[in-house]
Design a protein around this motif. Structure first.
Motif, PDB file in Angstrom:
ATOM      1  N   ILE A 118       8.442  -0.292 -13.137  1.00 22.06           N
ATOM      2  CA  ILE A 118       8.029   0.281 -11.743  1.00 22.06           C
ATOM      3  C   ILE A 118       7.499  -0.555 -10.813  1.00 22.06           C
ATOM      4  O   ILE A 118       7.745  -0.528  -9.503  1.00 22.06           O
ATOM      5  CB  ILE A 118       7.370   1.707 -12.044  1.00 22.06           C
ATOM      6  CG1 ILE A 118       8.307   2.599 -13.094  1.00 22.06           C
ATOM      7  CG2 ILE A 118       6.801   2.257 -10.757  1.00 22.06           C
ATOM      8  CD1 ILE A 118       7.359   3.661 -13.243  1.00 22.06           C
ATOM      9  N   ASP A 119       6.514  -1.432 -11.171  1.00 17.68           N
ATOM     10  CA  ASP A 119       5.556  -2.345 -10.332  1.00 17.68           C
ATOM     11  C   ASP A 119       6.457  -3.228  -9.716  1.00 17.68           C
ATOM     12  O   ASP A 119       6.546  -3.662  -8.570  1.00 17.68           O
ATOM     13  CB  ASP A 119       4.369  -3.024 -10.935  1.00 17.68           C
ATOM     14  CG  ASP A 119       3.810  -3.775 -10.113  1.00 17.68           C
ATOM     15  OD1 ASP A 119       3.221  -3.506  -9.171  1.00 17.68           O
ATOM     16  OD2 ASP A 119       3.769  -5.046 -10.478  1.00 17.68           O
ATOM     17  N   LEU A 122       9.055  -1.309  -7.022  1.00 13.27           N
ATOM     18  CA  LEU A 122       8.472  -1.112  -5.781  1.00 13.27           C
ATOM     19  C   LEU A 122       7.799  -2.161  -5.094  1.00 13.27           C
ATOM     20  O   LEU A 122       7.666  -2.046  -3.737  1.00 13.27           O
ATOM     21  CB  LEU A 122       7.203   0.119  -6.154  1.00 13.27           C
ATOM     22  CG  LEU A 122       7.531   1.345  -6.705  1.00 13.27           C
ATOM     23  CD1 LEU A 122       6.176   2.063  -7.148  1.00 13.27           C
ATOM     24  CD2 LEU A 122       8.261   2.105  -5.728  1.00 13.27           C
ATOM     25  N   ASP A 123       7.728  -3.427  -5.718  1.00 11.49           N
ATOM     26  CA  ASP A 123       6.934  -4.455  -5.044  1.00 11.49           C
ATOM     27  C   ASP A 123       5.597  -3.881  -4.504  1.00 11.49           C
ATOM     28  O   ASP A 123       5.439  -3.913  -3.345  1.00 11.49           O
ATOM     29  CB  ASP A 123       7.810  -5.049  -4.132  1.00 11.49           C
ATOM     30  CG  ASP A 123       7.517  -6.468  -3.381  1.00 11.49           C
ATOM     31  OD1 ASP A 123       6.266  -6.842  -4.167  1.00 11.49           O
ATOM     32  OD2 ASP A 123       7.956  -7.183  -2.844  1.00 11.49           O
ATOM     33  N   THR A 124       4.777  -3.431  -5.339  1.00 17.32           N
ATOM     34  CA  THR A 124       3.498  -2.998  -4.939  1.00 17.32           C
ATOM     35  C   THR A 124       2.718  -3.706  -3.937  1.00 17.32           C
ATOM     36  O   THR A 124       2.041  -3.115  -3.006  1.00 17.32           O
ATOM     37  CB  THR A 124       2.663  -2.553  -6.023  1.00 17.32           C
ATOM     38  OG1 THR A 124       3.485  -1.804  -6.928  1.00 17.32           O
ATOM     39  CG2 THR A 124       1.509  -1.736  -5.761  1.00 17.32           C
ATOM     40  N   LEU A 127       4.304  -3.503  -0.617  1.00 17.17           N
ATOM     41  CA  LEU A 127       4.321  -2.091  -0.070  1.00 17.17           C
ATOM     42  C   LEU A 127       3.047  -1.797   0.464  1.00 17.17           C
ATOM     43  O   LEU A 127       2.760  -1.084   1.545  1.00 17.17           O
ATOM     44  CB  LEU A 127       4.390  -1.272  -1.158  1.00 17.17           C
ATOM     45  CG  LEU A 127       4.501   0.270  -0.895  1.00 17.17           C
ATOM     46  CD1 LEU A 127       5.723   0.488   0.087  1.00 17.17           C
ATOM     47  CD2 LEU A 127       4.963   1.117  -2.263  1.00 17.17           C
ATOM     48  N   ARG A 160      -1.387   0.378  -9.241  1.00 14.09           N
ATOM     49  CA  ARG A 160      -0.854   0.153 -10.717  1.00 14.09           C
ATOM     50  C   ARG A 160      -1.729   0.838 -11.786  1.00 14.09           C
ATOM     51  O   ARG A 160      -1.184   1.356 -12.586  1.00 14.09           O
ATOM     52  CB  ARG A 160      -1.005  -1.380 -10.722  1.00 14.09           C
ATOM     53  CG  ARG A 160      -0.091  -2.414 -10.071  1.00 14.09           C
ATOM     54  CD  ARG A 160      -0.166  -3.833 -10.515  1.00 14.09           C
ATOM     55  NE  ARG A 160       0.800  -4.743  -9.657  1.00 14.09           N
ATOM     56  CZ  ARG A 160       0.137  -5.212  -8.654  1.00 14.09           C
ATOM     57  NH1 ARG A 160      -1.213  -5.303  -8.379  1.00 14.09           N
ATOM     58  NH2 ARG A 160       0.848  -6.025  -7.634  1.00 14.09           N
ATOM     59  N   ARG A 223      10.771   9.863 -14.118  1.00 14.19           N
ATOM     60  CA  ARG A 223      10.624  10.321 -12.687  1.00 14.19           C
ATOM     61  C   ARG A 223      10.125  11.542 -12.299  1.00 14.19           C
ATOM     62  O   ARG A 223       9.208  11.534 -11.670  1.00 14.19           O
ATOM     63  CB  ARG A 223      11.800   9.661 -11.969  1.00 14.19           C
ATOM     64  CG  ARG A 223      11.378   9.422 -10.468  1.00 14.19           C
ATOM     65  CD  ARG A 223      12.710   9.318  -9.689  1.00 14.19           C
ATOM     66  NE  ARG A 223      13.872   8.748 -10.221  1.00 14.19           N
ATOM     67  CZ  ARG A 223      13.934   7.352  -9.886  1.00 14.19           C
ATOM     68  NH1 ARG A 223      13.222   6.989  -8.803  1.00 14.19           N
ATOM     69  NH2 ARG A 223      14.984   6.690 -10.299  1.00 14.19           N
ATOM     70  N   LEU A 233       4.265   9.238  -5.571  1.00 14.18           N
ATOM     71  CA  LEU A 233       5.016   7.945  -5.192  1.00 14.18           C
ATOM     72  C   LEU A 233       6.076   7.720  -6.011  1.00 14.18           C
ATOM     73  O   LEU A 233       7.061   7.014  -5.710  1.00 14.18           O
ATOM     74  CB  LEU A 233       3.937   6.721  -5.413  1.00 14.18           C
ATOM     75  CG  LEU A 233       4.521   5.421  -4.638  1.00 14.18           C
ATOM     76  CD1 LEU A 233       4.623   5.556  -3.283  1.00 14.18           C
ATOM     77  CD2 LEU A 233       3.394   4.353  -5.243  1.00 14.18           C
ATOM     78  N   SER A 236       9.812   7.669  -4.529  1.00  9.98           N
ATOM     79  CA  SER A 236      10.307   6.475  -4.083  1.00  9.98           C
ATOM     80  C   SER A 236      10.496   5.279  -4.761  1.00  9.98           C
ATOM     81  O   SER A 236      10.870   4.079  -4.443  1.00  9.98           O
ATOM     82  CB  SER A 236       9.233   6.158  -2.859  1.00  9.98           C
ATOM     83  OG  SER A 236       7.918   5.636  -3.653  1.00  9.98           O
ATOM     84  N   ILE A 237      10.369   5.557  -6.020  1.00  4.36           N
ATOM     85  CA  ILE A 237      10.932   4.608  -7.203  1.00  4.36           C
ATOM     86  C   ILE A 237      12.142   4.246  -6.921  1.00  4.36           C
ATOM     87  O   ILE A 237      13.122   5.190  -7.334  1.00  4.36           O
ATOM     88  CB  ILE A 237      10.407   4.804  -8.406  1.00  4.36           C
ATOM     89  CG1 ILE A 237       8.968   4.978  -8.749  1.00  4.36           C
ATOM     90  CG2 ILE A 237      10.871   3.609  -9.560  1.00  4.36           C
ATOM     91  CD1 ILE A 237       8.286   5.449  -9.967  1.00  4.36           C
TER      92      ILE A 237
END
Length: 476
Positions: A118-119, A122-124, A127, A160, A223, A233, A236-237
């Motif tokens: 997920i990280d 999303l490219d935390t 973001l 995270r 999800r 959030l 939006s994954i």
């Protein structure tokens, strides 16, 4: 005789008694002489046994060969049958792996892999940076803008942590077991595709032999649960296409061919092994000895393979340690080898029973004593049944005349146990052995003669005592 007086009759009677005593002494002397000369006369006795050694030795050799072949085929049949059932029976596949949903090590592995996936999706970091850039004006708040370079990574780490916390909460809930079971059910069709060279699905094997687990089906199931847990959030994954390498199998094409062969013969080999061992015991001229040999081989095979299975778990865990945590690998390996391990326990138990049976049927004095003791209890059981009228009068005689009916009876009980006690567990194996033993004991009791019948036979067979000499009539 009619004209003899009483005194003459008494004298004649005394002469007959003396003659009888002399004859008895002669018989006893003859018996003593035979006992003295018996070792000399018995010396040539082995000659008849040596007259027909070839057929007996040939049957003994054939019986041993069949037993050895059966003992060697049995493990292969076990593996083939288990692989076939795992690949074709969805219930078996799901019931084998479904308990892993409650294993803490497997849950931790799912959380780690899903969090990372997920990280990455999303490219935390990016973001959070975009979010800060949209709310912070460098001209109006220059100090806050400068602090965003430090604030961004902190907020990303907090995001995270929030993802991991939400996933941990969801995976630890009871609902995850349902999600896990549904995912396994869907993945079973994919497993069949893997073994048939179809690389699409939740589990894939490429041509290099790399076995991968795709996380997308699991994330799709998690999800909605994440949103319900408060992690909004999760909406939006994006779709995640991340694979976890489970193993590398060289020469995958050959492995698939081998599986196909095992799958084809998986339902046949176990019965072939059983038939070979049974035929070997029946062919052997000394069945108790053959039973001991078969039991020893099954015992050795069961112990050796059980040690191999136990040792291979550590080797597999060490080999996959770079991709899958050792604890999770051990849990998965334990689930996959639980049923074969129970079958190996069945080998050990069956071997021990065969050895004890062979010893009990042998010609030793302890064996004869054990048989006599067992016969006593069987007779008492038959008598108790007869006393309550629970055994048909003709059934015992029928079973005594048709003793071969024991084997079809045990075969029927074995097949019923084989069909109802799956998947096999150590407890199920013990229960099966006990039920088989009770079935054999029930047959023995039903065919035995009760105490009353035995007593009647003894009375009929006992010789009548010689009549005592009559007292001469005083009128003579």
């Amino acid at each position: 005789m009619a004209g003899m007086t009483k005194a003459q009759l008494e004298a004649r009677l005394l002469e007959l008694e003396a003659e009888n005593t002399r004859l008895q002494e002669a018989i006893e002397e003859n018996t003593r002489l035979r006992a003295t000369l018996a070792p000399v006369d018995a010396a040539p006795a082995p000659a008849p046994a040596a007259a027909q050694p070839r057929p007996a030795r040939g049957r003994a050799f054939l019986g041993i060969v069949l037993i050895v072949l059966g003992a060697l085929v049995a493990p292969l049949g076990t593996v083939a049958a288990y692989a076939s059932r795992m690949a074709t029976d969805t219930d078996v596949f799901v019931n084998t792996l479904a308990p892993l949903a409650d294993d803490p090590d497997v849950q931790a592995f799912v959380v780690d892999e899903t969090t990372a996936a997920i990280d990455q999706a999303l490219d935390t970091d990016a973001l959070v940076a975009d979010l800060l850039a949209s709310v912070i004006d460098e001209d109006s708040t220059p100090r806050l803008a400068n602090a965003s370079e430090v604030l961004g990574p902190l907020l990303a780490d907090q995001a995270r942590v929030a993802i991991r916390s939400a996933l941990t909460q969801v995976v630890g809930a009871d609902a995850f077991a349902t999600v896990w079971r549904e995912a396994l059910t869907l993945a079973h069709g994919q497993l069949v595709g893997v073994l048939s060279a179809d690389a699409d699905g939740a589990i894939a094997v490429d041509e290099a032999g790399v076995v991968q687990l795709q996380l997308q089906p699991i994330i799709e199931q998690l999800r909605p649960a994440l949103v319900e847990a408060g992690f909004t959030l999760a909406d939006s994954i994006p779709d995640v296409d991340v694979n976890v390498t489970l193993a590398e199998v060289p020469k995958v094409a050959q492995a698939r061919l081998g599986y196909s062969i095992l799958h084809t013969v998986g339902t046949v080999l176990p019965w072939i092994a059983l038939a070979l061992i049974a035929a070997g015991i029946l062919v052997h001229p000394r069945r108790p000895r053959a039973s001991i040999v078969a039991g020893a081989l099954l015992l050795i095979v069961g112990v050796v393979l059980a040690l191999v299975v136990a040792t291979a778990g550590d080797i597999v865990a060490a080999g996959l340690a770079t991709e899958v945590p050792t604890a999770a690998t051990a849990a998965i390996y334990g689930a996959l080898t639980a049923e074969p391990g129970a079958v190996l326990i069945a080998y050990i138990v069956a071997g021990a029973v065969a050895i004890v049976t062979g010893l009990a049927l042998g010609g030793s004095r302890p064996a004869a004593t054990a048989r006599g003791l067992g016969g006593t209890y069987v007779t008492r059981g038959a008598t108790a049944l007869d006393a309550h009228g629970w055994r048909p009068s003709a059934l015992g005689g029928l079973l005594r005349r048709q003793g071969w009916l024991l084997w079809p009876w045990l075969a029927i009980v074995f097949l019923l146990l084989f069909a109802t006690l799956r998947p096999f567990t150590p407890t199920g194996v013990v229960v099966g052995v006990v039920i088989l033993g009770l079935a054999g004991a029930a047959f023995a009791v039903l065919r035995a003669e009760g105490d009353d019948a035995a007593a009647d036979d003894a009375v009929v067979a006992a010789p009548e005592p010689a009549p005592a000499p009559e007292e001469p009539s005083p009128t003579i």
